[in-house]
Design an enzyme around this catalytic site. Structure first.
Site, PDB file in Angstrom:
ATOM      1  N   PRO A   1       4.055 -58.097  34.453  1.00 40.97           N
ATOM      2  CA  PRO A   1       4.197 -58.903  35.677  1.00 40.97           C
ATOM      3  C   PRO A   1       5.506 -58.580  36.385  1.00 40.97           C
ATOM      4  O   PRO A   1       6.561 -58.533  35.751  1.00 40.97           O
ATOM      5  CB  PRO A   1       4.197 -60.334  35.147  1.00 40.97           C
ATOM      6  CG  PRO A   1       4.603 -60.232  33.709  1.00 40.97           C
ATOM      7  CD  PRO A   1       4.131 -58.904  33.223  1.00 40.97           C
ATOM      8  N   LEU A   2       5.431 -58.375  37.686  1.00 36.63           N
ATOM      9  CA  LEU A   2       6.613 -57.974  38.465  1.00 36.63           C
ATOM     10  C   LEU A   2       6.674 -58.754  39.769  1.00 36.63           C
ATOM     11  O   LEU A   2       5.823 -58.577  40.653  1.00 36.63           O
ATOM     12  CB  LEU A   2       6.537 -56.470  38.790  1.00 36.63           C
ATOM     13  CG  LEU A   2       6.650 -55.522  37.581  1.00 36.63           C
ATOM     14  CD1 LEU A   2       6.086 -54.156  37.924  1.00 36.63           C
ATOM     15  CD2 LEU A   2       8.079 -55.416  37.093  1.00 36.63           C
ATOM     16  N   THR A   3       7.657 -59.629  39.874  1.00 34.98           N
ATOM     17  CA  THR A   3       7.897 -60.375  41.108  1.00 34.98           C
ATOM     18  C   THR A   3       8.350 -59.398  42.183  1.00 34.98           C
ATOM     19  O   THR A   3       9.323 -58.671  41.993  1.00 34.98           O
ATOM     20  CB  THR A   3       8.978 -61.440  40.846  1.00 34.98           C
ATOM     21  OG1 THR A   3       8.416 -62.427  39.991  1.00 34.98           O
ATOM     22  CG2 THR A   3       9.471 -62.091  42.122  1.00 34.98           C
TER      23      THR A   3
ATOM     24  N   ALA B   1       4.577 -63.294  38.617  1.00 32.37           N
ATOM     25  CA  ALA B   1       4.758 -64.720  38.426  1.00 32.37           C
ATOM     26  C   ALA B   1       4.388 -65.461  39.716  1.00 32.37           C
ATOM     27  O   ALA B   1       4.854 -65.111  40.800  1.00 32.37           O
ATOM     28  CB  ALA B   1       6.207 -65.011  38.053  1.00 32.37           C
TER      29      ALA B   1
ATOM     30  N   GLN C   1      -0.096 -64.456  36.273  1.00 30.72           N
ATOM     31  CA  GLN C   1       0.962 -65.111  35.494  1.00 30.72           C
ATOM     32  C   GLN C   1       1.322 -66.454  36.130  1.00 30.72           C
ATOM     33  O   GLN C   1       1.704 -66.533  37.305  1.00 30.72           O
ATOM     34  CB  GLN C   1       2.205 -64.216  35.419  1.00 30.72           C
ATOM     35  CG  GLN C   1       3.166 -64.708  34.335  1.00 30.72           C
ATOM     36  CD  GLN C   1       4.469 -63.952  34.282  1.00 30.72           C
ATOM     37  OE1 GLN C   1       5.050 -63.631  35.317  1.00 30.72           O
ATOM     38  NE2 GLN C   1       4.975 -63.690  33.082  1.00 30.72           N
TER      39      GLN C   1
ATOM     40  N   HIS D   1       3.493 -68.172  31.500  1.00 34.32           N
ATOM     41  CA  HIS D   1       4.851 -67.609  31.503  1.00 34.32           C
ATOM     42  C   HIS D   1       5.789 -68.517  30.708  1.00 34.32           C
ATOM     43  O   HIS D   1       6.226 -69.556  31.201  1.00 34.32           O
ATOM     44  CB  HIS D   1       5.317 -67.512  32.961  1.00 34.32           C
ATOM     45  CG  HIS D   1       6.496 -66.602  33.192  1.00 34.32           C
ATOM     46  ND1 HIS D   1       7.312 -66.157  32.186  1.00 34.32           N
ATOM     47  CD2 HIS D   1       6.982 -66.059  34.343  1.00 34.32           C
ATOM     48  CE1 HIS D   1       8.257 -65.372  32.699  1.00 34.32           C
ATOM     49  NE2 HIS D   1       8.072 -65.295  34.018  1.00 34.32           N
TER      50      HIS D   1
ATOM     51  N   ASN E   1      11.777 -65.483  30.031  1.00 34.90           N
ATOM     52  CA  ASN E   1      12.778 -65.161  31.059  1.00 34.90           C
ATOM     53  C   ASN E   1      13.533 -66.343  31.672  1.00 34.90           C
ATOM     54  O   ASN E   1      13.989 -66.283  32.816  1.00 34.90           O
ATOM     55  CB  ASN E   1      12.136 -64.318  32.178  1.00 34.90           C
ATOM     56  CG  ASN E   1      11.556 -63.024  31.640  1.00 34.90           C
ATOM     57  OD1 ASN E   1      11.801 -62.675  30.488  1.00 34.90           O
ATOM     58  ND2 ASN E   1      10.792 -62.311  32.440  1.00 34.90           N
TER      59      ASN E   1
ATOM     60  N   TYR F   1      12.506 -69.480  32.513  1.00 31.75           N
ATOM     61  CA  TYR F   1      11.851 -70.427  33.426  1.00 31.75           C
ATOM     62  C   TYR F   1      11.428 -71.672  32.633  1.00 31.75           C
ATOM     63  O   TYR F   1      11.752 -71.795  31.452  1.00 31.75           O
ATOM     64  CB  TYR F   1      10.698 -69.728  34.163  1.00 31.75           C
ATOM     65  CG  TYR F   1      11.252 -68.568  34.977  1.00 31.75           C
ATOM     66  CD1 TYR F   1      12.071 -68.812  36.079  1.00 31.75           C
ATOM     67  CD2 TYR F   1      11.058 -67.249  34.583  1.00 31.75           C
ATOM     68  CE1 TYR F   1      12.661 -67.770  36.796  1.00 31.75           C
ATOM     69  CE2 TYR F   1      11.640 -66.193  35.293  1.00 31.75           C
ATOM     70  CZ  TYR F   1      12.435 -66.459  36.397  1.00 31.75           C
ATOM     71  OH  TYR F   1      13.029 -65.440  37.090  1.00 31.75           O
TER      72      TYR F   1
ATOM     73  N   ARG G   1       3.359 -65.176  27.444  1.00 37.35           N
ATOM     74  CA  ARG G   1       4.515 -64.267  27.417  1.00 37.35           C
ATOM     75  C   ARG G   1       5.767 -64.992  26.944  1.00 37.35           C
ATOM     76  O   ARG G   1       6.070 -66.096  27.416  1.00 37.35           O
ATOM     77  CB  ARG G   1       4.768 -63.685  28.814  1.00 37.35           C
ATOM     78  CG  ARG G   1       5.811 -62.576  28.771  1.00 37.35           C
ATOM     79  CD  ARG G   1       5.924 -61.846  30.094  1.00 37.35           C
ATOM     80  NE  ARG G   1       6.084 -60.425  29.870  1.00 37.35           N
ATOM     81  CZ  ARG G   1       6.892 -59.633  30.577  1.00 37.35           C
ATOM     82  NH1 ARG G   1       7.587 -60.104  31.583  1.00 37.35           N
ATOM     83  NH2 ARG G   1       6.974 -58.358  30.314  1.00 37.35           N
TER      84      ARG G   1
ATOM     85  N   ASN H   1      19.004 -65.539  33.235  1.00 34.92           N
ATOM     86  CA  ASN H   1      18.988 -66.956  33.635  1.00 34.92           C
ATOM     87  C   ASN H   1      19.801 -67.824  32.684  1.00 34.92           C
ATOM     88  O   ASN H   1      19.467 -68.992  32.461  1.00 34.92           O
ATOM     89  CB  ASN H   1      17.559 -67.494  33.784  1.00 34.92           C
ATOM     90  CG  ASN H   1      16.922 -67.056  35.091  1.00 34.92           C
ATOM     91  OD1 ASN H   1      17.596 -66.945  36.111  1.00 34.92           O
ATOM     92  ND2 ASN H   1      15.616 -66.796  35.060  1.00 34.92           N
TER      93      ASN H   1
ATOM     94  N   GLY I   1       6.929 -52.186  33.006  1.00 32.54           N
ATOM     95  CA  GLY I   1       7.328 -52.877  34.224  1.00 32.54           C
ATOM     96  C   GLY I   1       7.743 -51.892  35.296  1.00 32.54           C
ATOM     97  O   GLY I   1       6.928 -51.433  36.103  1.00 32.54           O
TER      98      GLY I   1
END
Ligand SMILES: Cc1cc2nc3c(=O)[nH]c(=O)nc-3n(C[C@H](O)[C@H](O)[C@H](O)COP(=O)(O)O)c2cc1C
Length: 365
Positions: free
Chosen positions: A23-25, A57, A99, A174, A177, A179, A226, A234, A317
């Site tokens: 997944p790539l924002t 995401a 995601q 998700h 990372n 979140y 994930r 973060n 990614g």
């Protein structure tokens, strides 16, 4: 012995190979948050090549939305926008998961409504080593009341149902990372004193409730999860990631998911590395289902992981961001395109749908 080019079945989904697009924002949905034609083109370009695409995401609710330009999935228009992408992917012979994302304490202030505060397990701001879409420091979030959690679970479930209606083959919850769900898991961000904080069992409770509810809504074979046990992004940290993520993996294994996706880079100098591959081997021993690994892999290291049964699939990614025909290039021993960092998170078609296919072509052969 399996290689990257061998097919695999993950839960209900049969894949033509074991190369997954992570997944790539990319921030291309604009202010409307509605997935558009250029996004459909981007995913469609990669669909014939990868075994599975995991779409970026995507916010499950207004409260969970916090990355300017990111897409959402909590109303009719979002659902219809995503249909363009799932159609483009299926027309090209691909498979795609969505995601599901709630950003928790790292919701960007530019997306706040009125006097809203970002929400989190505890009132602890992410203050170090962070990427801020607005260039501002994150303020202290508001700690969620336990009574608010069922509403957030409903948002995940509704979003997952919308994803299935929009034609996705499944969803990825998700929990990585830094979140919301990762904020509940790790004790650097979760200092609650109720049944959702403190012990490992308590910190796992809410993320697990979310996954169980999504499984109930769409079926375990259509759900992936994930995690990123050591990613410091973060401002995340935990006092005992091996024990925490080992315990979470054990609970998840009992659900019979399509896969568990572990983001833990194989190289110490990777931007998302908190120390190379400490936890993944522990999870491998605990998790009997399909394990997907990610972080700094190339063809050789991916095949080594598959041959050693360290994983059943490998996600890429940045390599997929810059190479719509990554597997074809691996097979041909071709050079890879150079990723353009300046266009990673925002912009239009440039640095998005204009990475050339092998031979300099604009489209797949
Ligand atoms: C531009 C960019 C956007 C990303 N967006 C997401 C995302 O939306 N969701 C997520 O779980 N990880 C995201 N990540 C992390 C990637 O999925 C992946 O874990 C990371 O790039 C490491 O894999 P790689 O070494 O193959 O690139 C993002 C990374 C980059 C570089």
């Amino acid at each position: 012995m399996s290689t990257l080019y061998d097919p695999i079945t993950l839960g209900d989904i049969h894949l033509k190979n074991r190369a997954i697009m992570a997944p790539l924002t990319r921030g291309r949905a604009g202010e409307s948050r509605i997935p558009n034609d250029v996004m459909a083109k981007y995913y469609g370009q990669r669909a014939g090549d990868a075994g599975l695409l995991i779409a970026e995401a995507t916010a499950i609710s207004e409260q969970g939305y916090g990355w300017p330009g990111a897409p959402a999935m909590y109303n009719e228009e979002h659902e219809q926008g995503w249909e363009k992408t799932t159609k483009a992917v299926h027309d090209a012979g691909g498979k795609i998961f969505l995601q599901l994302w709630h950003m928790g304490r790292v919701k960007d202030e530019s997306t706040y409504q009125d006097d809203e505060k970002a929400v989190a397990p505890s009132a602890i701001a992410a203050s170090k080593d962070i990427r801020r879409a607005s260039g501002k420091a994150y303020p202290e979030p508001r700690a969620l009341e336990a009574g608010e959690l069922p509403g957030i679970i409903d948002d995940y479930v509704e979003s997952a149902k919308r994803a299935m209606r929009a034609g996705f083959d499944g969803v990825e919850v998700h929990c990585a990372n830094g979140y919301l769900l990762d904020q509940f898991l790790r004790d650097g961000s979760n200092q609650r004193t109720d049944e959702f904080g403190g012990s490992i069992e308590n910190r796992i409770r809410f993320p697990l409730m979310v996954v169980e509810a999504v499984v109930k809504a769409v079926g375990a074979g259509k759900v992936g999860v994930r995690i990123s046990p050591t990613n410091p992004f973060n401002d995340m940290h935990d006092s005992d990631p091996a024990a925490l993520f080992g315990a979470y993996a054990k609970k998840l294994d009992a659900l019979g998911l399509a896969y568990l996706h572990v983001m833990e880079p194989i190289k110490e100098d990777h931007p998302f590395s908190g120390g190379a591959l400490h936890i993944t081997p522990i999870i491998r021993k605990i998790y009997q289902g399909n394990l997907m690994v990610n972080g700094g892999y190339g063809l050789k290291s991916a095949n080594a992981a598959l041959e050693e049964h360290s994983a059943e699939a490998v996600a890429f990614g940045v390599p997929y961001l810059a190479n719509p025909d990554l597997v074809a290039r691996f097979k041909a021993g071709a050079e890879l395109n150079t990723p353009d960092q300046a266009t990673f998170y925002a912009g239009g078609a440039e640095g998005y749908t204009d990475y050339p296919f092998m031979g300099g072509k604009e489209e797949a052969a």
